[in-house]
Structure formats: structure tokens, C-alpha cells
Design a protein around this motif. Sequence first.
Motif, PDB file in Angstrom:
ATOM      1  N   TYR A 188     -10.608-138.034  15.389  1.00  0.00           N
ATOM      2  CA  TYR A 188      -9.974-137.088  14.476  1.00  0.00           C
ATOM      3  C   TYR A 188      -8.533-137.537  14.253  1.00  0.00           C
ATOM      4  CZ  TYR A 188     -13.924-134.061  15.590  1.00  0.00           C
ATOM      5  OH  TYR A 188     -15.181-133.556  15.752  1.00  0.00           O
ATOM      6  N   PHE A 189      -8.072-137.412  12.994  1.00  0.00           N
ATOM      7  CA  PHE A 189      -6.715-137.785  12.593  1.00  0.00           C
ATOM      8  C   PHE A 189      -6.481-139.297  12.635  1.00  0.00           C
ATOM      9  CE2 PHE A 189      -6.316-133.589  14.776  1.00  0.00           C
ATOM     10  CZ  PHE A 189      -6.166-132.830  13.622  1.00  0.00           C
ATOM     11  N   SER A 190      -7.563-140.081  12.802  1.00  0.00           N
ATOM     12  CA  SER A 190      -7.416-141.528  12.734  1.00  0.00           C
ATOM     13  C   SER A 190      -7.239-141.968  11.287  1.00  0.00           C
ATOM     14  CB  SER A 190      -8.635-142.227  13.337  1.00  0.00           C
ATOM     15  OG  SER A 190      -8.725-141.985  14.719  1.00  0.00           O
ATOM     16  N   ARG A 191      -6.795-143.206  11.128  1.00  0.00           N
ATOM     17  CA  ARG A 191      -6.632-143.775   9.801  1.00  0.00           C
ATOM     18  C   ARG A 191      -7.908-144.495   9.394  1.00  0.00           C
ATOM     19  NH1 ARG A 191      -1.807-142.587   6.846  1.00  0.00           N
ATOM     20  NH2 ARG A 191      -0.309-141.890   8.387  1.00  0.00           N
ATOM     21  N   TYR A 192      -8.319-144.279   8.134  1.00  0.00           N
ATOM     22  CA  TYR A 192      -9.531-144.918   7.627  1.00  0.00           C
ATOM     23  C   TYR A 192      -9.228-145.500   6.259  1.00  0.00           C
ATOM     24  CZ  TYR A 192     -14.389-145.445   6.076  1.00  0.00           C
ATOM     25  OH  TYR A 192     -15.571-145.942   5.599  1.00  0.00           O
ATOM     26  N   SER A 251     -29.547-147.540  13.972  1.00  0.00           N
ATOM     27  CA  SER A 251     -29.223-146.208  13.464  1.00  0.00           C
ATOM     28  C   SER A 251     -27.734-145.939  13.633  1.00  0.00           C
ATOM     29  CB  SER A 251     -30.019-145.147  14.217  1.00  0.00           C
ATOM     30  OG  SER A 251     -29.568-145.069  15.579  1.00  0.00           O
ATOM     31  N   GLN A 252     -27.262-144.891  12.960  1.00  0.00           N
ATOM     32  CA  GLN A 252     -25.852-144.518  13.093  1.00  0.00           C
ATOM     33  C   GLN A 252     -25.524-144.149  14.533  1.00  0.00           C
ATOM     34  OE1 GLN A 252     -23.525-144.816  10.914  1.00  0.00           O
ATOM     35  NE2 GLN A 252     -24.692-145.262   9.077  1.00  0.00           N
ATOM     36  N   ASP A 253     -26.447-143.480  15.209  1.00  0.00           N
ATOM     37  CA  ASP A 253     -26.210-143.112  16.607  1.00  0.00           C
ATOM     38  C   ASP A 253     -26.102-144.353  17.490  1.00  0.00           C
ATOM     39  OD1 ASP A 253     -26.162-140.407  16.088  1.00  0.00           O
ATOM     40  OD2 ASP A 253     -28.294-140.108  16.514  1.00  0.00           O
ATOM     41  N   ASP A 254     -26.992-145.326  17.251  1.00  0.00           N
ATOM     42  CA  ASP A 254     -26.937-146.566  18.026  1.00  0.00           C
ATOM     43  C   ASP A 254     -25.614-147.294  17.797  1.00  0.00           C
ATOM     44  OD1 ASP A 254     -29.454-146.150  19.054  1.00  0.00           O
ATOM     45  OD2 ASP A 254     -30.464-147.373  17.530  1.00  0.00           O
ATOM     46  N   LEU A 255     -25.185-147.342  16.541  1.00  0.00           N
ATOM     47  CA  LEU A 255     -23.935-148.039  16.222  1.00  0.00           C
ATOM     48  C   LEU A 255     -22.739-147.330  16.834  1.00  0.00           C
ATOM     49  CD1 LEU A 255     -24.609-148.988  12.490  1.00  0.00           C
ATOM     50  CD2 LEU A 255     -24.507-150.537  14.446  1.00  0.00           C
ATOM     51  N   ARG A 256     -22.759-145.995  16.799  1.00  0.00           N
ATOM     52  CA  ARG A 256     -21.660-145.243  17.394  1.00  0.00           C
ATOM     53  C   ARG A 256     -21.542-145.558  18.887  1.00  0.00           C
ATOM     54  NH1 ARG A 256     -23.536-140.526  16.949  1.00  0.00           N
ATOM     55  NH2 ARG A 256     -23.015-140.287  14.751  1.00  0.00           N
ATOM     56  N   ARG A 257     -22.679-145.587  19.547  1.00  0.00           N
ATOM     57  CA  ARG A 257     -22.659-145.885  20.984  1.00  0.00           C
ATOM     58  C   ARG A 257     -22.202-147.320  21.253  1.00  0.00           C
ATOM     59  NH1 ARG A 257     -27.305-142.414  21.029  1.00  0.00           N
ATOM     60  NH2 ARG A 257     -28.656-144.173  20.532  1.00  0.00           N
ATOM     61  N   GLU A 258     -22.677-148.261  20.434  1.00  0.00           N
ATOM     62  CA  GLU A 258     -22.325-149.668  20.665  1.00  0.00           C
ATOM     63  C   GLU A 258     -20.850-149.937  20.392  1.00  0.00           C
ATOM     64  OE1 GLU A 258     -24.200-154.089  19.702  1.00  0.00           O
ATOM     65  OE2 GLU A 258     -25.198-152.265  19.008  1.00  0.00           O
ATOM     66  N   VAL A 259     -20.322-149.323  19.338  1.00  0.00           N
ATOM     67  CA  VAL A 259     -18.905-149.528  19.005  1.00  0.00           C
ATOM     68  C   VAL A 259     -18.005-148.888  20.056  1.00  0.00           C
ATOM     69  CG1 VAL A 259     -17.077-148.918  17.358  1.00  0.00           C
ATOM     70  CG2 VAL A 259     -19.259-149.819  16.526  1.00  0.00           C
ATOM     71  N   ALA A 283     -18.207-146.010   9.808  1.00  0.00           N
ATOM     72  CA  ALA A 283     -16.792-145.904  10.161  1.00  0.00           C
ATOM     73  C   ALA A 283     -16.368-144.439  10.300  1.00  0.00           C
ATOM     74  CB  ALA A 283     -15.940-146.613   9.114  1.00  0.00           C
ATOM     75  N   ILE A 284     -16.870-143.585   9.400  1.00  0.00           N
ATOM     76  CA  ILE A 284     -16.500-142.172   9.448  1.00  0.00           C
ATOM     77  C   ILE A 284     -16.999-141.519  10.735  1.00  0.00           C
ATOM     78  CG2 ILE A 284     -16.922-139.914   8.385  1.00  0.00           C
ATOM     79  CD1 ILE A 284     -16.876-141.319   5.669  1.00  0.00           C
ATOM     80  N   MET A 303     -13.045-144.140  21.096  1.00  0.00           N
ATOM     81  CA  MET A 303     -13.214-144.264  19.654  1.00  0.00           C
ATOM     82  C   MET A 303     -12.054-145.089  19.093  1.00  0.00           C
ATOM     83  SD  MET A 303     -14.394-140.442  18.525  1.00  0.00           S
ATOM     84  CE  MET A 303     -15.922-139.728  19.135  1.00  0.00           C
ATOM     85  N   PRO A 304     -12.269-145.797  17.979  1.00  0.00           N
ATOM     86  CA  PRO A 304     -11.178-146.588  17.404  1.00  0.00           C
ATOM     87  C   PRO A 304     -10.074-145.704  16.836  1.00  0.00           C
ATOM     88  CG  PRO A 304     -13.095-146.616  15.962  1.00  0.00           C
ATOM     89  CD  PRO A 304     -13.530-145.956  17.229  1.00  0.00           C
ATOM     90  N   ASP A 305      -8.851-146.224  16.898  1.00  0.00           N
ATOM     91  CA  ASP A 305      -7.704-145.521  16.330  1.00  0.00           C
ATOM     92  C   ASP A 305      -7.633-145.674  14.815  1.00  0.00           C
ATOM     93  OD1 ASP A 305      -6.230-144.733  18.893  1.00  0.00           O
ATOM     94  OD2 ASP A 305      -6.512-146.890  19.176  1.00  0.00           O
ATOM     95  N   ALA A 306      -8.271-146.718  14.303  1.00  0.00           N
ATOM     96  CA  ALA A 306      -8.278-146.956  12.861  1.00  0.00           C
ATOM     97  C   ALA A 306      -9.532-147.730  12.502  1.00  0.00           C
ATOM     98  CB  ALA A 306      -7.035-147.738  12.430  1.00  0.00           C
ATOM     99  N   ALA A 307      -9.995-147.545  11.265  1.00  0.00           N
ATOM    100  CA  ALA A 307     -11.165-148.276  10.776  1.00  0.00           C
ATOM    101  C   ALA A 307     -10.854-148.817   9.392  1.00  0.00           C
ATOM    102  CB  ALA A 307     -12.393-147.374  10.736  1.00  0.00           C
ATOM    103  N   MET A 308     -11.356-150.017   9.102  1.00  0.00           N
ATOM    104  CA  MET A 308     -11.163-150.652   7.807  1.00  0.00           C
ATOM    105  C   MET A 308     -12.519-151.060   7.267  1.00  0.00           C
ATOM    106  SD  MET A 308      -7.741-152.848   8.484  1.00  0.00           S
ATOM    107  CE  MET A 308      -6.291-151.983   9.117  1.00  0.00           C
ATOM    108  N   GLU A 309     -12.905-150.465   6.142  1.00  0.00           N
ATOM    109  CA  GLU A 309     -14.209-150.689   5.541  1.00  0.00           C
ATOM    110  C   GLU A 309     -14.071-151.798   4.505  1.00  0.00           C
ATOM    111  OE1 GLU A 309     -17.492-151.265   4.499  1.00  0.00           O
ATOM    112  OE2 GLU A 309     -16.619-150.356   2.730  1.00  0.00           O
ATOM    113  N   CYS A 310     -14.740-152.928   4.742  1.00  0.00           N
ATOM    114  CA  CYS A 310     -14.553-154.122   3.910  1.00  0.00           C
ATOM    115  C   CYS A 310     -15.856-154.624   3.309  1.00  0.00           C
ATOM    116  CB  CYS A 310     -13.903-155.234   4.742  1.00  0.00           C
ATOM    117  SG  CYS A 310     -12.349-154.783   5.521  1.00  0.00           S
TER     118      CYS A 310
END
Length: 276
Positions: free
Chosen positions: A262-266, A223-231, A256-257, A239-246
Motif C-alpha cells: 500500500y502507498f507504493s509507487r507503480y 497464476s496471480q497467487d503463485d506469482l505473488r508468492r514467488e515475488v 504488479a498491482i 512486498m516491493p517498494d516500487a513496481a515498473m510495468e514494461c
Amino acid sequence: MTDNLSCILYGKNDIRLEQRPIPKAGPNQLLIRVKTVGICGSDVHYCLHGAIGNFIVKEPMVLGHESAGIVEAVGENVRGFSVGDRVAMEPGIPCRGCQHCKTGNYNLCPDMRFFATPPVDGSLARYVTHDADFCFKLPENVSLEEGALCEPLSVAIHACRRAHLQIGQNVLVTGAGPIGLLCLLTAKAMGVSSVVVTDLDDGRLALAKKAGADHIVNVRGKSQDDLRREVTSAFGGLMPDAAMECTGAQPCVETAITVILYFSRYDILYSPLLFS
């Protein structure tokens, strides 16, 4: 020279190998004997669907745009190139005259002519002509196979520059395909501290780990919650400073969102047209 075997897409799942006339280099052009061509996801998409968004294959089109080769002939007014030079080709030729072109953002040119984008033929042929100012000599220590990867590598470099990556940052890369791996390598070269790569495929994730990923996460069935916790756990609770969706996949966009600051680069590296 009579052999110009070309890989031509006629329609959905209809690819044919046919001979075409060898083109002649016009003014400011090079005739290039193509040696290596990468198969991009867009080539596969055109083959399977016959279109990407509004770009529809309505007549036979040569595939391929990630390419390198050897200069076979030099057109009039060309300087700086000689027969035998090994070159990589930038696949898009802009108009050079619009506002975007004149301000250095020629990738946004509305009249861009791009290899293997209907109705423009691509480079998966024995010979192609190409404007000399969009051909780049390869150093002796760079192979032609590596030269063909210059185009997808430029995608990763552009994305990392847009994300303003800096030393010490944490970066999430969703998707461990070729573009995701190149983003990983580029981010590492720019000095980021930690990169987490996600994917559905354990084989691809193993390759990402071998390429330098600090952490890998298989997203299948989570789930999205599981992924958020694992990442965030992989980043030491941050939280990551930047995310790249590939990937071009909607669940990955959502992941990724939900995890970035907040204010990170995506950066989304795959065209929204692929969602259609």
C-alpha cells in the motif's frame, strides 16, 4: 549529397526504402547525417497495425525516433554546434508556449511533434533536420550506438525518478525487454537493494540476470497467487517498494498491482494506447 535513403511506412506490413530530398537546415536547426537508429516497439506496432490508438498512418511516414548522428550543416542563429559534432536527438519538439511547456513539463505538450508519430516523419533516413535545442553533444567516450539509446534510457530514468527510488528499496520490473533492462540498470545505479525481473522468455531473463537482476521469475503458466508468492519470496517475504510495468500486457499490470505495498509507487511505462 544526393543519397537520402529513407525507411518509409505506407501501411500495414508495407515498408519501402526510397530516396527523398535532403532537407535543408532552417533557422535554429541542424542538418544531421543519421548514423544509428533503434527500432522501438512503437515502430513495430505501426508496421503491424498501421496505427497506435488515435495516431493512424494515413500517408507515407518515415519510421524511427531513437537516433544519433553527425552534424552536417548548421542553420541560422544556432550557437554551440559545429559541423562534425556527434549528437543524440531528443525526438519530441514541443510548442514551447503552452502552460505545460512553461512549467517544465514539455513532455505533456498537446502540440508535441514527435518523430514517427503521424503525421510527423521519423529519423530512419540518411539525413534529417532537427531543432538544435533538442540535440545533445555526445562525449568522446560515448559511441553513436550508445547515443541512440539515450532516448529509451531517458524513459527509464524518468520512471525511476517518478518512483522516488531510494537506497535500500526493493523493486519489481515486469518485462525484460529493452525498457525493462534499462529500468533495472537505472534502479541499480540509484542504489536500490534488490530488483526482481519477470518475463515469459528464459533468454531475456538470462540477460536480465547478467545485467544485474537479483532474482528472475518466468511467469509462463503461473497464476496471480503463485506469482505473488514467488515475488515476495524473492524479496525475503517482503512486498516491493516500487513496481515498473514494461510490457503493456494486462496480466503483468495485474501482477504488479497485486504484489506492491500500500502507498507504493507503480509506474506503467507503456502507453495504454497499445492496449487498444
